[in-house]
Scaffold this motif. Structure first.
Motif, mmCIF file in Angstrom:
data_model
loop_
_atom_site.group_PDB
_atom_site.id
_atom_site.type_symbol
_atom_site.label_atom_id
_atom_site.label_comp_id
_atom_site.label_asym_id
_atom_site.label_seq_id
_atom_site.Cartn_x
_atom_site.Cartn_y
_atom_site.Cartn_z
ATOM 1 N N UNK A 15 0.661 -1.075 -0.178
ATOM 2 C CA UNK A 15 0.120 0.089 -0.273
ATOM 3 C C UNK A 15 0.988 1.366 -0.021
ATOM 4 N N UNK A 16 2.147 1.160 0.699
ATOM 5 C CA UNK A 16 2.857 2.505 0.839
ATOM 6 C C UNK A 16 3.946 2.530 -0.073
ATOM 7 N N UNK A 17 4.566 1.491 -0.768
ATOM 8 C CA UNK A 17 5.447 1.331 -1.643
ATOM 9 C C UNK A 17 5.301 2.249 -2.653
ATOM 10 N N UNK A 20 5.838 6.173 -2.037
ATOM 11 C CA UNK A 20 7.234 6.355 -1.531
ATOM 12 C C UNK A 20 7.799 7.671 -2.370
ATOM 13 N N UNK A 21 7.420 7.658 -3.594
ATOM 14 C CA UNK A 21 7.939 8.839 -4.490
ATOM 15 C C UNK A 21 7.670 10.199 -3.893
ATOM 16 N N UNK A 22 6.828 10.081 -3.528
ATOM 17 C CA UNK A 22 6.045 11.665 -3.011
ATOM 18 C C UNK A 22 6.821 11.963 -1.786
ATOM 19 N N UNK A 27 13.410 10.413 1.948
ATOM 20 C CA UNK A 27 12.376 9.969 2.868
ATOM 21 C C UNK A 27 11.862 8.774 2.172
ATOM 22 N N UNK A 28 11.767 8.784 0.802
ATOM 23 C CA UNK A 28 11.277 7.613 0.110
ATOM 24 C C UNK A 28 12.194 6.240 0.342
ATOM 25 N N UNK A 29 13.632 6.593 0.364
ATOM 26 C CA UNK A 29 14.454 5.423 0.558
ATOM 27 C C UNK A 29 14.306 4.741 1.982
ATOM 28 N N UNK A 30 14.197 5.761 3.268
ATOM 29 C CA UNK A 30 14.066 5.374 4.255
ATOM 30 C C UNK A 30 12.748 4.598 4.597
ATOM 31 N N UNK A 31 11.753 5.225 3.987
ATOM 32 C CA UNK A 31 10.247 4.329 4.134
ATOM 33 C C UNK A 31 10.295 2.949 3.240
ATOM 34 N N UNK A 60 16.444 -2.349 -1.297
ATOM 35 C CA UNK A 60 17.322 -1.593 -2.108
ATOM 36 C C UNK A 60 17.275 -2.461 -3.597
ATOM 37 N N UNK A 61 17.292 -3.636 -3.468
ATOM 38 C CA UNK A 61 17.422 -4.363 -4.880
ATOM 39 C C UNK A 61 15.891 -4.205 -5.359
ATOM 40 N N UNK A 62 14.851 -4.202 -4.751
ATOM 41 C CA UNK A 62 13.606 -4.024 -5.322
ATOM 42 C C UNK A 62 13.317 -2.436 -5.974
ATOM 43 N N UNK A 63 13.864 -1.676 -5.178
ATOM 44 C CA UNK A 63 13.868 -0.179 -5.813
ATOM 45 C C UNK A 63 14.570 -0.265 -7.067
ATOM 46 N N UNK A 64 15.725 -1.037 -7.200
ATOM 47 C CA UNK A 64 16.460 -0.792 -8.484
ATOM 48 C C UNK A 64 15.793 -1.265 -9.491
ATOM 49 N N UNK A 65 15.354 -2.607 -9.194
ATOM 50 C CA UNK A 65 14.736 -3.338 -10.321
ATOM 51 C C UNK A 65 13.496 -2.956 -10.610
ATOM 52 N N UNK A 66 12.591 -2.012 -9.624
ATOM 53 C CA UNK A 66 11.500 -1.710 -9.930
ATOM 54 C C UNK A 66 11.347 -0.705 -11.175
#
Length: 326
Positions: A15-17, A20-22, A27-31, A60-66
């Motif tokens: 729901x939050x992921x 997080x770009x907002x 802040x998005x990375x920490x979240x 970290x990996x999920x954010x990069x590959x997303x």
């Protein structure tokens, strides 16, 4: 309860992921890291450093590959969040299925939550719940309890009575997950399990350090003997120093052996006490079930009532028969 907590953690993650770009880059990375750690702890069913590390790595990996594919990023996030639990799956084939289920469930959940992110709130809520349920797929594979896994791993490193006692403790832990303990007994038993884990960790540390120390003792003894011989030939007072060094080494070895014996005894005593406690609980529970004959009395009462009713009907029928013939 633990599965419900994991379901809530997965729902919060998906729901939050996407939002997080907002929060900006920091802040998005920490979240995302916080969500990954929370998801890993929920999957592990315990708060530990290994799960936290893999959860952060998954974030970290999920954010990069997303950026390439949301489904791929979510699959990596969920698979890494499950790593600690995957290690506790005992059967190698089931472990492979566990990893596959984490990748599949995470990929489907990521694709679903991303596809319905712009939808209405009610539709998005349904999509998040479905995504969280998909992430639960690996939980269909049985995994060792964290305590049982730790005790089993420690028993594999040890020799002697403590190794056998820890193996028995691991098997006991696997078989008593649903033991009917009251609150006070549950608290005391949990404290005993924690104490047993600390003893096992201390014993394995001594075991790991035993080989380097054992290898260094012969070299130190030979060096001391050589130094003593040279000092004696030169009439030097170093002979006394060499003897003192040998005595100190022997004293340290004997002290360590005494500590090892004490730890072995304490481990055996803890496992025996836990076994007695769970045996007593099972005995009391079985006796309570055996003494509870309310259902039996109820059935007997119903049977007696029906027998009396049928007997009364026969008697009434018998009394009315002569009158009808007349």
């Amino acid at each position: 309860m633990k599965k419900l907590f994991f379901l809530i953690a997965a729902a919060l993650t998906f729901a939050i992921a996407p939002l997080t770009d907002r929060l900006g880059s920091v802040g998005g990375s920490l979240a995302l890291v916080g969500l990954g750690v929370l998801l890993a702890w929920a999957a592990s069913e315990s708060v530990n450093a290994m799960a936290a590390g893999f959860g952060a790595l998954g974030a970290f990996g999920g954010t990069v590959l997303a950026t390439v594919s949301p489904a791929l990023g979510a699959a990596v996030l969920v698979a890494l969040a499950y790593v600690e639990r995957t290690m506790r799956v005992r059967d190698p084939g089931a472990r492979v299925i566990h990893v596959g289920g984490a990748l599949l469930g995470g990929g489907l959940a990521g694709a679903l939550s991303t596809a319905y992110a712009p939808a209405a709130l009610s539709v998005r809520g349904v999509a998040i719940v479905v995504a969280a349920v998909l992430v639960l797929l690996p939980l269909l594979i049985e995994a060792d309890d964290p305590t049982a896994h730790a005790l089993d791993a420690a028993s594999g490193e040890l020799r002697g009575p403590s190794a056998e006692a820890l193996r028995q403790g691991a098997e006991l832990r696997r078989s008593v997950q649903d033991a009917p303990l009251d609150r006070d007994a549950s608290r005391r038993v949990a404290q005993t399990w924690r104490s047993l884990l600390r003893l096992a960790e201390a014993r394995t540390r001594l075991q790991r350090n035993a080989r380097p120390i054992a290898d260094s003792i012969p070299a130190a003894t030979a060096s001391t003997n050589a130094a003593s011989a040279d000092a004696a030939s030169a009439n030097s007072p170093s002979t006394t120093s060499g003897a003192a060094s040998t005595s100190t080494t022997s004293g340290a070895a004997s002290t360590k052996a005494a500590v090892v014996d004490m730890l072995d005894q304490r481990i055996v005593e803890h496992v025996a006490a836990l076994t007695r406690a769970y045996t007593a609980v099972d005995t009391v529970h079985a006796a309570t079930v055996g003494l509870d004959d309310a259902a039996l009395r109820g059935v007997d009462t119903v049977g007696e009532s029906l027998e009396e009713a049928s007997q009364a009907m026969v008697e009434v029928r018998g009394a009315e028969a002569p009158v009808q013939r007349g």
